[in-house]
Structures are given as C-alpha cells and as structure tokens.
Design a protein around this motif. Structure first.
Motif, PDB file in Angstrom:
ATOM      1  N   TYR A  13      53.909  38.749 -41.291  1.00  0.00           N
ATOM      2  CA  TYR A  13      52.571  38.303 -40.898  1.00  0.00           C
ATOM      3  C   TYR A  13      51.682  39.516 -40.751  1.00  0.00           C
ATOM      4  O   TYR A  13      52.049  40.483 -40.098  1.00  0.00           O
ATOM      5  N   VAL A  22      58.744  39.235 -39.691  1.00  0.00           N
ATOM      6  CA  VAL A  22      59.419  38.179 -38.941  1.00  0.00           C
ATOM      7  C   VAL A  22      60.767  37.854 -39.566  1.00  0.00           C
ATOM      8  O   VAL A  22      61.764  37.701 -38.862  1.00  0.00           O
ATOM      9  N   PRO A  41      67.662  33.218 -30.550  1.00  0.00           N
ATOM     10  CA  PRO A  41      66.711  33.408 -29.451  1.00  0.00           C
ATOM     11  C   PRO A  41      65.282  33.038 -29.875  1.00  0.00           C
ATOM     12  O   PRO A  41      64.975  33.001 -31.060  1.00  0.00           O
ATOM     13  N   SER A  42      64.469  32.815 -28.873  1.00  0.00           N
ATOM     14  CA  SER A  42      63.069  32.500 -29.132  1.00  0.00           C
ATOM     15  C   SER A  42      62.399  33.658 -29.865  1.00  0.00           C
ATOM     16  O   SER A  42      62.603  34.815 -29.518  1.00  0.00           O
ATOM     17  N   GLY A  43      61.637  33.330 -30.889  1.00  0.00           N
ATOM     18  CA  GLY A  43      60.932  34.361 -31.643  1.00  0.00           C
ATOM     19  C   GLY A  43      61.775  35.024 -32.706  1.00  0.00           C
ATOM     20  O   GLY A  43      61.306  35.946 -33.381  1.00  0.00           O
ATOM     21  N   SER A  44      62.995  34.542 -32.914  1.00  0.00           N
ATOM     22  CA  SER A  44      63.861  35.188 -33.903  1.00  0.00           C
ATOM     23  C   SER A  44      63.503  34.797 -35.341  1.00  0.00           C
ATOM     24  O   SER A  44      63.966  35.431 -36.283  1.00  0.00           O
ATOM     25  N   GLY A  45      62.707  33.740 -35.500  1.00  0.00           N
ATOM     26  CA  GLY A  45      62.265  33.366 -36.853  1.00  0.00           C
ATOM     27  C   GLY A  45      62.847  32.062 -37.370  1.00  0.00           C
ATOM     28  O   GLY A  45      62.727  31.750 -38.557  1.00  0.00           O
ATOM     29  N   LYS A  46      63.419  31.238 -36.467  1.00  0.00           N
ATOM     30  CA  LYS A  46      64.047  29.977 -36.896  1.00  0.00           C
ATOM     31  C   LYS A  46      63.018  29.029 -37.534  1.00  0.00           C
ATOM     32  O   LYS A  46      63.232  28.514 -38.640  1.00  0.00           O
ATOM     33  N   SER A  47      61.930  28.815 -36.797  1.00  0.00           N
ATOM     34  CA  SER A  47      60.919  27.881 -37.320  1.00  0.00           C
ATOM     35  C   SER A  47      60.340  28.400 -38.632  1.00  0.00           C
ATOM     36  O   SER A  47      60.082  27.622 -39.558  1.00  0.00           O
ATOM     37  N   THR A  48      60.145  29.712 -38.712  1.00  0.00           N
ATOM     38  CA  THR A  48      59.597  30.295 -39.938  1.00  0.00           C
ATOM     39  C   THR A  48      60.498  29.975 -41.133  1.00  0.00           C
ATOM     40  O   THR A  48      60.011  29.596 -42.202  1.00  0.00           O
ATOM     41  N   GLU A 169      63.882  21.448 -33.203  1.00  0.00           N
ATOM     42  CA  GLU A 169      64.072  21.108 -31.789  1.00  0.00           C
ATOM     43  C   GLU A 169      63.662  19.670 -31.473  1.00  0.00           C
ATOM     44  O   GLU A 169      62.821  19.442 -30.602  1.00  0.00           O
TER      45      GLU A 169
ATOM     46  N   GLU B 397      49.564  26.294 -39.538  1.00  0.00           N
ATOM     47  CA  GLU B 397      48.553  26.685 -38.545  1.00  0.00           C
ATOM     48  C   GLU B 397      47.870  25.461 -37.963  1.00  0.00           C
ATOM     49  O   GLU B 397      47.550  25.419 -36.774  1.00  0.00           O
ATOM     50  N   ARG B 400      50.114  23.904 -35.388  1.00  0.00           N
ATOM     51  CA  ARG B 400      50.217  24.711 -34.172  1.00  0.00           C
ATOM     52  C   ARG B 400      48.951  24.666 -33.330  1.00  0.00           C
ATOM     53  O   ARG B 400      48.951  25.072 -32.189  1.00  0.00           O
TER      54      ARG B 400
HETATM   55  N1  LIG Z   1      50.752  33.265 -37.954  1.00  0.00           N
HETATM   56  C1  LIG Z   1      51.466  34.217 -37.343  1.00  0.00           C
HETATM   57  N2  LIG Z   1      50.955  35.445 -37.189  1.00  0.00           N
HETATM   58  C2  LIG Z   1      51.671  36.415 -36.559  1.00  0.00           C
HETATM   59  N3  LIG Z   1      52.869  36.232 -36.048  1.00  0.00           N
HETATM   60  C3  LIG Z   1      53.439  35.019 -36.151  1.00  0.00           C
HETATM   61  C4  LIG Z   1      52.770  33.935 -36.795  1.00  0.00           C
HETATM   62  N4  LIG Z   1      53.559  32.850 -36.771  1.00  0.00           N
HETATM   63  C5  LIG Z   1      54.685  33.240 -36.104  1.00  0.00           C
HETATM   64  N5  LIG Z   1      54.606  34.538 -35.743  1.00  0.00           N
HETATM   65  C6  LIG Z   1      55.647  35.299 -35.060  1.00  0.00           C
HETATM   66  O1  LIG Z   1      56.853  35.202 -35.777  1.00  0.00           O
HETATM   67  C7  LIG Z   1      57.919  35.227 -34.886  1.00  0.00           C
HETATM   68  C8  LIG Z   1      58.893  34.108 -35.219  1.00  0.00           C
HETATM   69  O2  LIG Z   1      58.301  32.880 -34.984  1.00  0.00           O
HETATM   70  P1  LIG Z   1      59.107  31.523 -35.079  1.00  0.00           P
HETATM   71  O3  LIG Z   1      58.206  30.420 -34.698  1.00  0.00           O
HETATM   72  O4  LIG Z   1      59.753  31.427 -36.412  1.00  0.00           O
HETATM   73  O5  LIG Z   1      60.211  31.720 -33.962  1.00  0.00           O
HETATM   74  P2  LIG Z   1      61.324  30.733 -33.463  1.00  0.00           P
HETATM   75  O6  LIG Z   1      62.600  31.370 -33.750  1.00  0.00           O
HETATM   76  O7  LIG Z   1      61.090  29.385 -34.021  1.00  0.00           O
HETATM   77  O8  LIG Z   1      61.053  30.732 -31.908  1.00  0.00           O
HETATM   78  P3  LIG Z   1      61.136  29.500 -30.877  1.00  0.00           P
HETATM   79  O9  LIG Z   1      62.582  29.310 -30.543  1.00  0.00           O
HETATM   80  O10 LIG Z   1      60.383  30.020 -29.691  1.00  0.00           O
HETATM   81  O11 LIG Z   1      60.503  28.341 -31.518  1.00  0.00           O
HETATM   82  C9  LIG Z   1      57.380  35.142 -33.489  1.00  0.00           C
HETATM   83  O12 LIG Z   1      57.479  36.401 -32.892  1.00  0.00           O
HETATM   84  C10 LIG Z   1      55.940  34.733 -33.692  1.00  0.00           C
HETATM   85  O13 LIG Z   1      55.136  35.319 -32.711  1.00  0.00           O
END
Ligand SMILES: Nc1ncnc2c1ncn2[C@@H]1O[C@H](COP(=O)(O)OP(=O)(O)OP(=O)(O)O)[C@@H](O)[C@H]1O
Ligand SMILES: [Mg+2]
Lengths: 239, 402
Positions: A13, A22, A41-48, A169, B397, B400
């Motif tokens: 990003y 990410v 963990p939270s923020g590890s990039g699962k949703s991405t 989730e 986006e 979210r």
């Molecule tokens: N549009 C964006 N711009 C910048 N950073 C982003 C953007 N979208 C996500 N991120 C960052 O990418 C990282 C991974 O996000 P992601 O949603 O994939 O995490 P996650 O593993 O699903 O976390 P959670 O368990 O909290 O849902 C996070 O640190 C988030 O802040």
C-alpha cells in the motif's frame, strides 16, 4: 489443476509517499472441495489475501490463478463477473440491505447474473431454506438477530451456486451458540454440496472445522498444516 | 430498490425536485399559452374575417378626457363613405347599441338593440334565416322594422311565426320582418339575444342622438387594410379639426395592431417563462446532483457490497442514473400538472382581457412529451457525475467505509 493458486503474491500500500508492504510473497494452493482456515495475528494480512483470492483487489506483484484463469489477464468487468458467478462472500459485518426482506437480500447477486428473472424466486427460496430461515423469508433483514443475519448472508453467498465461499471472520460478531450454527452450515455446504470454503478466523475452535489451517505472520505464510481432530457438525461449539 | 432509497429521504428529495417542477411547469406553460393565443387569434380571424378596422370614439389612452371625447356621428360616417377620401373600402357598418325593453302581447324583456346597416349583414354574416333583411331604403328612411335573434323570437313568440307582427321597443312599434336561427357568438355581441334594426331608427326613436358606439370598416384585402386605416385617421382628423395626431379623440384599430399587441405580450411571456424554465432546471439539476452525491456517499458500503456480489461499474452507474432520472421525472410529472393548471389560469386571464373572442384551452401533446424528455435529460446530465463517482469506488475501500 488446483482451484486456487497463489504464487509469490505481494501487496504494497502506498499512501502519502509512504509504502507499507503488507504481503511479502505469499504462495499456496487450495484444491476444489477443500475447507481451509486462515489464521494469524491482527494486521498480518489475512483479509488482504482473501480480497485478492476473491477478486476484490489486485496484488502488487505475483501470480494469482483461479480455476485456471490468471487475474492479470482480466478486466474489472471480468472480475465482477467471476465474483458474481464463482464466488460467495460472507463478512463479519453481514452487510445486509436494511428495510429489505430476507428474500430480496438473497436475490441481490441474481440481479447481476445471467440467471433469468423467472428463476430468481425459486433459487432464493432454496438458498434461504438451506440456512434454515424459511420462516423468516419476508422479514425485514435489519430486524433479525446477529446469527440470523449471518445465515441470510450465507444464503446470499449461496444463491448463485458458487465454487468457493470466502468467509472473513463470520462468527466474529456472534455469540458462541449462533456462531456454532453458522459453522455447522458452512461445514454442511462443504461436506454435502462440495463447496470449497476459505475461512478467516482468530479462534482456534472455529479454525478446526477446517481440514487444513494456514497461519500468516507479517505478510508471509508461517505454517500450513492438516487438522488432526477436525470438528464435525454437532460437536458443539465453545469460545 | 431504487424507489426505496428515494423514499428514505423523502423530505429532502421533495425540496430538491422543486426546481425541476418549476422548470417543467414553465415549459408546459410556454408551449400551451402559445397554442392558446394562437387558437384565439385563429378564432378572431375566423369570426370577424380579416381586413376589418374598428373605429371608436376616445383615444384609448385611459385619461378622463377620453370619457367625454367627441362621439363618432353621422357626419363622420358620411365623410368616411366618400371613396375620394377613404380608399379600398368594401363595407362600412355603423354600430349603434341600445339596451331596452322589448314588448309583445303580455310579455316583455330587456334585450340589446343593435342598430346597423345592410353592410353589417354581409360583413358579419348577419343575414336572416327567415323572412327578409332591411333594405338600404329602410336604413335611409329609418323604417321601423326589426330582425329577432333566436332567444328573442323564442321568448316573445314561442313556436309562433313572428313575421308581420308588431313588437314595441321603448315606446315605438317595430314590424318584425325576419329572424335568426341559433348563432354561435362572435366578438362581443350575442346575436341570439339581440334585436337588429336600422341604425337610423335606433338613433331617431330610441337614443335620440346621431352618434355610434363603433364603426366597422372592411378593407378590400389584407394588403389594403393599412392604407384604409390611415385614410380613416386622416379624414376623422379633418372632421374633428385635429392637427396633432397625438390629440386624436378617436381610435382606429386594425387586426394587425391587435395581433401585434398579442404578439409582443406573448414574446415577453415566452422569454420570461423560458428563462424561468432554464434557470430552474439548472438550479434543480444542481440540487439533484447534490442529493445524488450525498446519497452515493451515504450508501458507500452498499456500493461496496453490490460490487462484491458482482455488480460491474456499469451496473452501479446505471442504478444511480436511474434513481436520479426517477427523481427528475417525478418532478417532471408534478411540473406538467402545474404547467397545465398554469395554462388554464392563463387562458382564463386571456379571455377576461380580450373581449373579442374566446380562447380555447389546449395543452399540446408534444409539450407533455417534451416535459418528460427534458426532465429525463436533466436527470441524466446531472446524475452522470454522481453515478460515475459511485461506479469508480473500489469495492474494498467502499466496504470499509464508516
Ligand atoms: N488501503 C490501505 N492502505 C494502507 N494500509 C492498509 C490498507 N488496507 C490495509 N492496510 C494495512 O494492511 C495490513 C493488513 O491488513 P489486513 O486487513 O489484511 O489484516 P488482517 O490480517 O485481516 O487483520 P485483522 O485480523 O485485524 O482483520 C494492516 O496493517 C492494515 O493497516
Ligand atoms: Mg481482517
């Protein structure tokens, strides 16, 4: 041929000149009919990862192949078509249309499909029955309980008979009892209808409904293992 | 689903479409008022024929002195009848009006008495349906003969034959020599409720003057009307001893003048209403754009969801365009109704102002089509930007979005 193939997927990003890496080269395969949990963990990039697998977002680099088709070669309209036909989504927040009946919510994906309108009612009713909400068919979706809402969302994901359901989730906002009902439904869809399920969760009990768990850490695959004592329908569910 | 979204913000939507309502109402009004005046001018020409000039006492400038202005009298008539002085005259008919009690046997009633000459019969198609007309000699000598309008005949004689009978007007006996069938009203006079007698008889026995309320002159053709009217003015100035045309104590009106007046009023009304329409539509359109932008932003998550479920950018864009068109067409329908109402009121006013002829109420069907078309067009033009911005949203986006 695997249903899902990720090869060295990266996602960076960039905003205000700051680059946030990410995903740092994620590779794995998921076969047709598999039930896979993704943890981390939270923020590890699962949703991405899930968004890329679901054609909701494009990777910065790497190769993503779905059912033999490569994402690189697809236009945004192609992505919309494949999301509509082959993929069902279930989100933590349900995302139902308020002031709209259960049945109308479930019909929503059909609106964008090539399914003739005369079949919509029947397909939607079937999907609602599959999640056991036939007695709520004409209720306002915003007036349902959380568990019921998530079941409507599953019915909506089902209605176009997708190859895979991506669930981010799905039990995150539910109490353990209704979470259990939702997981039982997903398990049954995988078992009986052979729908591939990819589930993100941070609860290990929920993750163990799957036959395989991929752990993500800091944008990389940390571990990828087979579940030994897989949970089955009716095993009960405790948080 | 589009309707539902509009329903949520009903009060806001109602305010926003007001501009469209006004704009479309103005368009409908412009088009139908145009048609209404056109129909009135057409009726005017139909009923009076073209090339007619009306000569009346008074300058038509509404100062008090014109109330006491010199009447048009028999001397003026004689002067105007002189072909050396007034050219291209085909007919010249004096109009002398009296209102009086008409008696026959035991019954009596007040009717309009029209004193005129044989020329009027040809000019206004006042030839009798039964019996005979009065002759030039009757007019010259003021013979006491009368023609009855259908209502007058009906009231005094019922089914009986009035011809040869004597009726009394004021204190004078008149012999009925003819009568009329029902006639549609032309101009100010309802022939059905009128007794027509030689103008000389009206002036001698009823009014005791030698003046007229009006002279109707028909010029030989449309192209000679102007010249005839100018000759009339010149001659009357001579007989009235007037040097300065601005001091005229009479008025000479041609159909051209009448049409020109209507035309210039219409031009002003058209320009006014057209600019009202244009301004309201632009203001309304900007309002629509604004409400659609708010709606797009409020429904960002819904857009994200729809995209996740397979809506293409085109689907999303069409959805919002459709909503904005529904809004403007809704405004358009209300505007069309208002416009029709406005045109009806305009027709009533036109009929009040012009005594000459009846305007009939018309709303041209293409005005309604144009009303629909323009409102849809405004919906498309001003809905395009919000629809594009909705279509461009990134699904993740959008989902979210808080
Ligand atoms: N549009 C964006 N711009 C910048 N950073 C982003 C953007 N979208 C996500 N991120 C960052 O990418 C990282 C991974 O996000 P992601 O949603 O994939 O995490 P996650 O593993 O699903 O976390 P959670 O368990 O909290 O849902 C996070 O640190 C988030 O802040
Ligand atoms: Mg997440």
């Amino acid at each position: 041929m695997s249903l899902i193939e990720l090869e060295n997927i990266t996602k960076i990003y960039a905003s205000d000149g700051i680059e946030t890496p990410v995903l740092k080269g994620v590779s794995f395969k998921i076969e047709k009919g598999e039930f896979v949990s993704i943890m981390g963990p939270s923020g590890s990039g699962k949703s991405t990862i899930l968004h890329i697998m679901g054609f909701l977002d494009r990777p910065t680099d790497g190769l993503y192949r779905f059912n033999g088709k490569t994402m690189d070669e697809m236009s945004d309209v192609d992505l919309a078509r494949i999301r509509n036909k082959e993929i069902g989504f279930v989100f933590q927040m349900f995302f139902l249309l308020p002031r709209t009946t259960v049945l109308e919510n479930v019909k929503l994906p059909l609106l964008y499909s090539e399914v003739p309108e005369k079949n919509w009612q029947k397909l939607a009713e079937e999907a609602v029955k599959a999640v056991g909400l036939e007695h709520r068919m004409y209720h306002d979706a915003s007036k349902l309980s959380g568990g019921e809402k998530q079941r409507v969302a599953i019915a909506r994901a089902l209605v176009n008979k997708p190859k895979v359901i991506f669930a981010d989730e799905p039990t995150g906002n539910l109490d353990s009892k209704s979470g259990g009902v939702v997981m039982d439904i997903l398990e049954k869809l995988n078992d009986e209808d052979k729908i591939t399920i990819v589930l993100i969760t941070h609860e290990s009990e929920t993750a163990e409904y799957a036959e395989r768990i991929i752990k993500i850490k800091d944008g990389e695959v940390d571990s990828d293992r087979i579940v030994e004592n897989r949970r089955k329908i009716g095993d009960g569910y405790h948080k | 689903m589009a309707f539902k979204a509009i329903g949520i913000n009903r009060s806001r939507s109602t305010l926003t479409i007001l501009g469209i309502v006004i704009g479309i109402a103005a368009i409908i009004a412009v088009m139908s008022i145009g048609k209404i005046t056109e129909s009135m001018i057409y009726n005017q020409i139909q009923s009076l024929g073209s090339g007619i000039i009306f000569v009346e006492p008074g300058s038509h400038s509404f100062d008090a002195s014109s109330m006491f202005a010199r009447r048009i009298n028999e001397k003026d008539l004689e002067a105007l009848k002189n072909p050396e002085k007034v050219h291209f005259v085909k007919y010249i008919a004096p109009v002398s009006i009296y209102s009086g009690k008409v008696t026959y046997g035991g019954s009596n009633k007040t009717y309009t008495i029209l004193g005129t000459s044989g020329d009027a019969m040809d000019m206004f198609d006042y030839n009798v349906d039964y019996g005979r007309m009065f002759t030039d000699d009757d007019v010259k000598s003021g013979t006491q003969v009368a023609l009855l309008g259908s209502n007058v005949k009906e009231y005094l004689f019922g089914m009986g034959d009035p011809i040869g009978e004597k009726i009394k007007i004021k204190d004078t006996n008149f012999k009925v020599i003819g009568y009329y069938n029902d006639r549609a009203q032309k101009g100010m006079l309802d022939l059905n409720k009128t007794v027509v007698i030689p103008y000389t008889a009206v002036n001698r026995y009823l009014k005791g003057t030698d003046t007229f309320e009006q002279l109707a002159v028909k010029s030989e053709s449309d192209s000679t009307v102007g010249a005839t009217a100018e000759d009339i003015r010149y001659t009357l100035r001579e007989t009235h001893d007037i040097d300065d045309p601005s001091k005229d104590d009479f008025s000479v009106a041609t159909p051209d003048d009448f049409m020109k007046q209507i035309g210039s009023v219409m031009a002003i009304v058209t320009i006014l209403l057209t600019s009202v329409a244009a301004i309201s539509l632009v203001v309304g359109g900007i309002g629509i754009m604004n409400i659609m932008l708010v709606s797009v932003s409020e429904r960002t998550r819904e857009i994200g969801l729809r995209k996740a479920l397979g809506a293409t950018p085109g689907d999303i864009s069409n959805q919002f365009l459709f909503e904005s068109i529904i809004l403007t067409i809704l405004g358009g329908i209300i505007g069309i109704l208002f416009g029709v109402g406005l045109s009806y009121v305009a027709m009533l006013i036109i009929n009040k102002l012009s005594t000459a002829s009846e305007a009939s109420f018309v709303v041209p069907p293409n005005a309604i089509l144009i009303g629909f078309g323009v409102s849809a067009f405004v919906g498309i033009v001003f809905g395009l930007y919000p629809a594009r911005s909705a279509a461009k949203k990134h699904p993740i986006e959008a989902l979210r979005y808080e």
